[in-house]
Enzyme design. Structure first.
Site, short mmCIF file in Angstrom:
data_model
loop_
_atom_site.label_atom_id
_atom_site.label_comp_id
_atom_site.label_asym_id
_atom_site.label_seq_id
_atom_site.Cartn_x
_atom_site.Cartn_y
_atom_site.Cartn_z
N ARG A 69 -4.60 0.54 -1.55
CA ARG A 69 -3.82 -0.73 -1.81
C ARG A 69 -3.54 -0.79 -3.24
NH1 ARG A 69 -9.10 -2.58 0.77
NH2 ARG A 69 -8.63 -2.56 3.10
N GLN A 85 0.80 -1.09 -0.07
CA GLN A 85 -0.03 0.11 -0.05
C GLN A 85 0.83 1.37 0.06
OE1 GLN A 85 -1.22 0.61 4.50
NE2 GLN A 85 -1.67 -1.41 3.68
N HIS A 126 4.68 0.23 1.03
CA HIS A 126 5.06 -0.36 2.10
C HIS A 126 4.11 -1.56 2.38
CE1 HIS A 126 2.36 2.71 3.69
NE2 HIS A 126 2.09 1.98 4.55
N GLU A 168 3.69 8.51 8.34
CA GLU A 168 3.74 7.41 9.43
C GLU A 168 5.05 7.00 10.17
OE1 GLU A 168 0.11 4.38 7.81
OE2 GLU A 168 2.35 3.70 7.56
#
Length: 304
Positions: free
Chosen positions: A178, A80, A158, A99
């Site tokens: 995705r 994704q 990742h 993130e």
């Protein structure tokens, strides 16, 4: 004020068994396992609870522009990517998503897929999708262990592999594209939705943006003592604090618009004389100084 939070829980087809135990969550026979607990969240799909009510803050995302999760995997997540703020605002009416991860537990040879391997281009990646290749073969595969840290900027392809328990801090966004899902089916026997074109729009194929140094990778974080500042993003400053039993630390809080918080991940602590158990999160308002005492060997994440 110190606010104790109760997470929202999220069952997934790739979830493991540890969160049920660590968080004392109810077991439901036949249900998908718990993949995530959203420890600090104001997203409508899974807000944290404060005093039994959905967590709500003034001016919403401006005051809490980040969220914190615990994640546990028995199978790999989809391959994704998350968009930049600019792309997400244009196409999703949302912020993008940066993130960062701290690995808490990992089975032997557990893998975090992060970034494209050298030489992978948009054209070669598209050819792989067209020819139904195993798309994980195009990605860097890092064997992880407890105490590893990675920053995942928007545009980084990742996938979290199987056998990993981690804490994740991210922008307060639910946007995930995705691109490939291991050709698996969900509990209803159907493939999950893919977002191939949007993924290709936002994946960063620049070789300089697919290196371990670009991901600010660190190792052995739990073997140090004191406060480690790991990454500063416009929506959160992420620090890790490790203390031995009996040690104390004073953490001054900057006067900033966003609310600071702590996610305790190992050992019991007190903060300004209030007890905080492991695997629990607290949020602060109108606190200028946090006086933390380690009642046990401890590690916690500080977001400011």
């Amino acid at each position: 004020m110190i606010y104790y939070l109760t997470p929202s829980t999220h069952r997934t087809i790739w979830g493991g068994k540890k969160l049920e135990h660590l968080k004392n969550l109810p077991h439901v026979e036949g249900a998908d396992p718990y993949g995530e607990t959203w420890e600090i969240s104001i997203l409508p799909k899974g807000p944290s609870l404060c005093d039994g009510k959905n967590l709500v803050v003034d001016e919403s995302v401006e005051e809490l522009p980040y969220m914190v999760k615990l994640i546990d995997t028995a199978a790999a997540l989809s391959i994704q990517v998350h968009p930049t703020d600019e792309y997400a605002r244009l196409h999703e009416n949302s912020s993008g998503k940066a993130e960062c991860y701290v690995i808490l537990e990992a089975e032997k040879n557990a893998i975090l897929y992060l970034g494209m391997k050298p030489g992978v281009t948009k054209e070669s990646f598209q050819d792989g999708l067209k020819n139904k290749k195993n798309m994980s073969e195009f990605l860097n595969a890092f064997i992880v262990k407890p105490g590893d840290f990675f920053f995942t900027p928007p545009g980084t392809i990742h996938a979290i592999g199987a056998g990993i328990t981690m804490a994740e801090v991210q922008q307060s966004s639910g946007i995930t594209y995705r691109v490939w899902d291991w050709d698996r089916l969900d509990s209803a026997g159907k493939p999950r939705e893919l977002h191939v074109q949007k993924s290709l729009d936002v994946i960063n194929f620049d070789p300089a943006a697919n290196t371990k140094s670009y991901f600010k990778a660190r190792e052995g974080l739990f073997s140090t003592e004191g406060k480690l500042d790991l990454v500063e993003h416009e929506t959160f400053k992420f620090s890790l604090v490790n203390l031995k039993k009996g040690q104390t630390i004073k953490l001054p809080l900057e006067k900033a618009r966003r609310l600071p918080s702590i996610m305790n991940i190992h050992g019991k602590i007190t903060i300004n004389n209030q007890s905080v158990e492991k695997y629990s999160a607290v949020l602060f308002r109108n606190e200028s100084l946090l006086d933390v005492v380690a009642l046990e060997d401890t590690s916690f994440i500080l977001m400011t």
